[in-house]
Design an enzyme around this catalytic site. Structure first.
Site, mmCIF file in Angstrom:
data_model
loop_
_atom_site.group_PDB
_atom_site.id
_atom_site.type_symbol
_atom_site.label_atom_id
_atom_site.label_comp_id
_atom_site.label_asym_id
_atom_site.label_seq_id
_atom_site.Cartn_x
_atom_site.Cartn_y
_atom_site.Cartn_z
ATOM 1 N N CYS A 1 12.127 47.684 6.208
ATOM 2 C CA CYS A 1 11.275 47.162 5.136
ATOM 3 C C CYS A 1 11.914 47.450 3.786
ATOM 4 O O CYS A 1 12.304 48.595 3.513
ATOM 5 C CB CYS A 1 9.890 47.799 5.224
ATOM 6 S SG CYS A 1 8.809 47.385 3.843
ATOM 7 N N LYS B 1 10.778 3.329 3.251
ATOM 8 C CA LYS B 1 10.799 4.778 3.064
ATOM 9 C C LYS B 1 11.606 5.134 1.817
ATOM 10 O O LYS B 1 12.730 4.658 1.620
ATOM 11 C CB LYS B 1 11.408 5.474 4.288
ATOM 12 C CG LYS B 1 10.654 5.247 5.585
ATOM 13 C CD LYS B 1 9.306 5.928 5.614
ATOM 14 C CE LYS B 1 9.422 7.423 5.808
ATOM 15 N NZ LYS B 1 9.867 7.833 7.136
ATOM 16 N N GLU C 1 0.848 -1.196 0.000
ATOM 17 C CA GLU C 1 0.000 0.000 0.000
ATOM 18 C C GLU C 1 0.881 1.243 0.000
ATOM 19 O O GLU C 1 1.957 1.261 0.612
ATOM 20 C CB GLU C 1 -0.901 0.016 1.246
ATOM 21 C CG GLU C 1 -1.764 -1.235 1.388
ATOM 22 C CD GLU C 1 -2.457 -1.322 2.742
ATOM 23 O OE1 GLU C 1 -2.537 -0.285 3.437
ATOM 24 O OE2 GLU C 1 -2.901 -2.428 3.109
ATOM 25 N N CYS D 1 6.249 44.471 8.481
ATOM 26 C CA CYS D 1 6.241 45.925 8.336
ATOM 27 C C CYS D 1 4.876 46.411 8.801
ATOM 28 O O CYS D 1 3.852 45.980 8.260
ATOM 29 C CB CYS D 1 6.490 46.330 6.880
ATOM 30 S SG CYS D 1 6.277 48.103 6.583
ATOM 31 N N CYS E 1 2.856 51.624 3.641
ATOM 32 C CA CYS E 1 3.897 50.900 2.891
ATOM 33 C C CYS E 1 3.399 50.644 1.476
ATOM 34 O O CYS E 1 2.349 50.023 1.278
ATOM 35 C CB CYS E 1 4.217 49.583 3.583
ATOM 36 S SG CYS E 1 5.386 48.553 2.669
ATOM 37 N N CYS F 1 9.501 50.283 2.037
ATOM 38 C CA CYS F 1 9.292 51.643 2.562
ATOM 39 C C CYS F 1 10.379 52.095 3.523
ATOM 40 O O CYS F 1 10.366 53.234 4.002
ATOM 41 C CB CYS F 1 7.933 51.747 3.242
ATOM 42 S SG CYS F 1 7.814 50.781 4.781
ATOM 43 N N TYR G 1 -7.442 2.057 6.218
ATOM 44 C CA TYR G 1 -6.760 0.838 5.797
ATOM 45 C C TYR G 1 -6.658 -0.219 6.892
ATOM 46 O O TYR G 1 -6.041 -1.259 6.686
ATOM 47 C CB TYR G 1 -5.352 1.163 5.301
ATOM 48 C CG TYR G 1 -4.568 2.103 6.208
ATOM 49 C CD1 TYR G 1 -4.120 1.696 7.458
ATOM 50 C CD2 TYR G 1 -4.298 3.403 5.807
ATOM 51 C CE1 TYR G 1 -3.419 2.548 8.284
ATOM 52 C CE2 TYR G 1 -3.591 4.270 6.634
ATOM 53 C CZ TYR G 1 -3.152 3.837 7.869
ATOM 54 O OH TYR G 1 -2.460 4.690 8.692
ATOM 55 N N ASP H 1 1.320 10.413 3.454
ATOM 56 C CA ASP H 1 1.976 11.357 4.351
ATOM 57 C C ASP H 1 0.908 12.181 5.061
ATOM 58 O O ASP H 1 0.586 13.303 4.680
ATOM 59 C CB ASP H 1 2.914 12.267 3.548
ATOM 60 C CG ASP H 1 3.900 13.003 4.438
ATOM 61 O OD1 ASP H 1 3.979 12.669 5.628
ATOM 62 O OD2 ASP H 1 4.603 13.893 3.929
ATOM 63 N N LYS I 1 2.286 4.603 1.218
ATOM 64 C CA LYS I 1 2.385 5.182 2.564
ATOM 65 C C LYS I 1 2.010 6.658 2.478
ATOM 66 O O LYS I 1 2.780 7.484 2.002
ATOM 67 C CB LYS I 1 3.792 5.014 3.137
ATOM 68 C CG LYS I 1 3.903 5.469 4.590
ATOM 69 C CD LYS I 1 5.283 5.171 5.167
ATOM 70 C CE LYS I 1 5.338 5.579 6.638
ATOM 71 N NZ LYS I 1 5.134 7.014 6.840
#
Length: 668
Positions: free
Chosen positions: A407, A313, A115, A425, A430, A410, A224, A119, A117
């Protein structure tokens, strides 16, 4: 120091590091290292534990399952049958050794169910007489968190089985790649920290205290495993169990296969690895389970893992490249995000030359510097991310990267707002934030001002023609004809598009304001409930949160926004400029059409209309448009290059329409 003392110190160092990483991964949903590095360090500790068991403490991470129980407000759930982790192998040789050891215990040839795997986040579901009564996370294996209210928001998980049986089933809740990308884009747009990978996004979404947030995150699931499957479900093999789940209406992954020989197992691994990039969800390996369920029970478990299953894996696909620059982008809410600019490399089928560095803490933790050679991978098979710096190739003159204090747009001082990892910021004037705000305001799902894209917004700002969104409604033909590549026709078209947007229903205006956590669908729900923007502005957080599907997170965002003097001035400006602030119900939803009450999924590339246009028409006919195919789906509308959703619909026997069939229904 003696050799034994050195080993003891090494074990303590590894334990401390792994527990920190596990907390970041399982509890904070914000990992600081890649899975491969965690697995490598864990394997090192495990080897020491096997060689020196007398040096391993009872609370060692090698004796724990999953993460610690969260210290949050979710109720706790006991698992009478523990939810175990899987043992891992990282090479074909290790897999073959496991299969050989398993075969030694029986005389007849074993078969294995292979099957993908997934995540995701482990989940347990308890059904009584066919009704879902409880959903919980794995937690530490014996005690998890009750997430029933949130799981009820996951469309693929049925609240009622097709048969009135009692059973506990287990599997994974995950977030598919498209929804993960969309979520991170929205979070970045809202000035929030992005998720590192789909697994952590799914975990963070499922552990919400507000089910409305979980619903908006669009999670999916694959199941499963069952507790006591032979007696409760009448099946004898793992492969039959998955088929039985499908009969019951439970979501399963159809990519499983029964293999017997090591050669067949290798063929399955190679096929899955080859197709990995094309999958709509992330996988990080293959799980092999002894197919005979009676043998599974006979083989039993260790304190942490089942002896009858193993996870192979995948090795992470990595590419080496060089960082030439680090740029900083200012978002609409002032969040300033670093991005690494690198030599282009091929990775997982695409050319990559940029990778987000997320935030200053991440950049400094990785100690990434300009000129560094780095290893690049794709987090969750999607997002380009720097795994580590190749220190052996670091230039001699290298210096630590200095986080900016001003920033870039600005030059105002940047700050860390309490509780946030992003650098922000906070200058309301800005220009970068204003540009992003105006661009969002004009976008298709907001005020839908055709022709007003980022480049034109830049010109408007450079010529001081606009300073905030309401200034758009003061633009004249003379203003626009002075812009680069703007003639009389294009200027007239834009002025007309801006004028037409005044007549939009208020949900577009509410969404266009860019309030955190307020998407287009949320804006429509709230606008329909309150009827006008002034009414929304006067509502309390609790009144907004009381709307089904909204919740306090959104309620607080809206109430806080309209509590500012700037927001109140903007509302007055809109009113004086003649911008509609009332909800217009539009075409009433019909209840007697062929689509009334139907659940419809759209997939593939559309040619006759846009996806929002198709969704709007379907909803006007009484249909509910969803994102994922399940047994509850009535119709799948398939455009060009339809992929896994079409395949799943065919397997489930769901009615499939082409665009031509849809148009024929529209013309009736």
């Amino acid at each position: 120091m003696s050799d034994k003392a050195n080993i003891q110190a090494k074990i303590q160092t590894l334990e401390s590091q792994l527990k920190q990483w596990a907390q970041e991964y399982y509890e904070n949903d914000a990992p600081s290292v890649e899975d491969a590095r965690y697995d490598q360090t864990y394997a090192e500790l495990q080897a020491l534990a096997q060689e020196h068991p007398e040096l391993i403490a009872d609370d060692s991470i090698t004796k724990q399952v999953g993460g610690a129980r969260l210290k949050n407000d979710l109720p706790k759930v006991n698992h009478p049958v523990p939810m175990l982790s899987l043992g891992d192998v990282f090479s074909i040789d290790e897999l073959q050794e496991w299969m050989t050891t398993a075969q030694k215990q029986v005389t007849t040839p074993l078969t294995y169910n292979a099957e993908l795997k997934i995540d995701g986040l482990a989940i347990s579901l308890i059904y009584e007489a066919g009704k879902l009564i409880q959903a919980s996370t794995r937690g530490d294996g014996t005690i998890g968190e009750d997430v029933t209210a949130n799981v009820l928001q996951i469309e693929e998980i049925p609240q009622t089985l097709t048969e009135p049986i009692s059973v506990e089933v287990r599997g994974e809740v995950y977030m598919n790649k498209a929804n993960f990308v969309a979520l991170n884009q929205q979070r970045e747009h809202d000035g929030l920290a992005t998720f590192a990978n789909p697994r952590n996004a799914a975990a963070g979404s499922l552990r919400q205290l507000d089910p409305a947030v979980t619903k908006a995150r669009k999670l999916s699931a694959f199941l499963y495993q069952a507790v006591n499957p032979i007696d409760q479900l009448g099946v004898q093999t793992q492969s039959d169990l998955l088929s039985r789940f499908t009969q019951l209406g439970l979501p399963t992954n159809h990519e499983n296969a029964v293999v017997q020989t090591q050669s067949e197992a290798l063929d399955y691994i190679n096929q899955a690895d080859h197709q990995r990039d094309a999958l709509t969800y992330g996988i990080d390996g293959i799980v092999f389970k002894i197919n005979d369920l009676a043998l599974q029970a006979e083989y039993g478990n260790t304190i942490k893992v089942p002896r009858w299953a193993i996870a192979y894996k995948f090795a992470p696909e990595e590419a080496e490249t060089v960082v030439h620059d680090i740029t900083w982008t200012v978002g609409r809410t002032g969040a300033v995000t670093p991005t690494a600019i690198m030599d282009p490399v091929q990775l997982a089928g695409t050319t990559v030359s940029r990778a987000s560095l997320h935030n200053p803490d991440y950049l400094q933790a990785k100690d990434i510097r300009i000129g560094d050679t780095v290893l690049l991978h794709k987090a969750g098979d999607i997002i380009p991310e720097i795994s580590e710096v190749v220190l052996g190739k670091r230039p001699e003159a290298s210096e630590p990267y200095q986080i900016p204090t001003l920033c870039p747009a600005c030059e105002q001082e940047l700050v860390h707002v309490d509780g946030e990892v992003v650098l922000r910021c906070i200058n309301p004037l800005c220009p970068a934030q204003i540009q992003e705000s105006i661009t969002h305001f004009a976008s298709r799902q907001a005020m839908n001002i055709d022709g007003l894209g980022p480049k034109i917004v830049t010109q408007l700002l450079e010529h001081n023609l606009v300073h905030e969104v309401s200034d758009l409604y003061r633009l004249s033909l003379d203003d626009l004809e002075g812009l680069d590549k703007f003639g009389a026709v294009s200027a007239n078209n834009l002025v007309l598009a801006i004028a037409n947007s005044k007549q939009n229903s208020v949900e577009r205006l509410l969404f266009g304001l860019g309030i955190r956590n307020v998407g287009a669908k949320v804006a429509k729900l709230i606008s329909a409930q309150f009827g006008s923007l002034p009414a929304i502005a006067q509502a309390s957080a609790d009144e907004i949160a009381a709307i089904p599907g909204i919740g306090l997170v959104i309620g607080h965002s809206i109430a806080q926004y309209f509590a500012t003097a700037q927001a109140q001035d903007l509302l007055n400006d809109f009113e004086n400029l003649g911008v509609n602030m009332s909800y217009l119900s539009g075409t009433p939803v019909q209840t007697d059409t062929a689509l009334s009450g139907k659940k419809v999924v759209i997939t593939g590339k559309l040619t006759a209309m846009t996806r929002p246009e198709m969704t709007e028409w379907l909803e006007s006919q009484g249909a509910t448009v969803t994102n994922s195919v399940s047994k509850k789906t009535d119709i799948l509308i398939a455009g060009e290059d339809a992929g896994s959703k079409l395949t799943k619909a065919q397997e489930l026997g769901i009615e499939i329409w082409s665009e031509d069939q849809l148009r024929a229904n529209m013309e009736q």
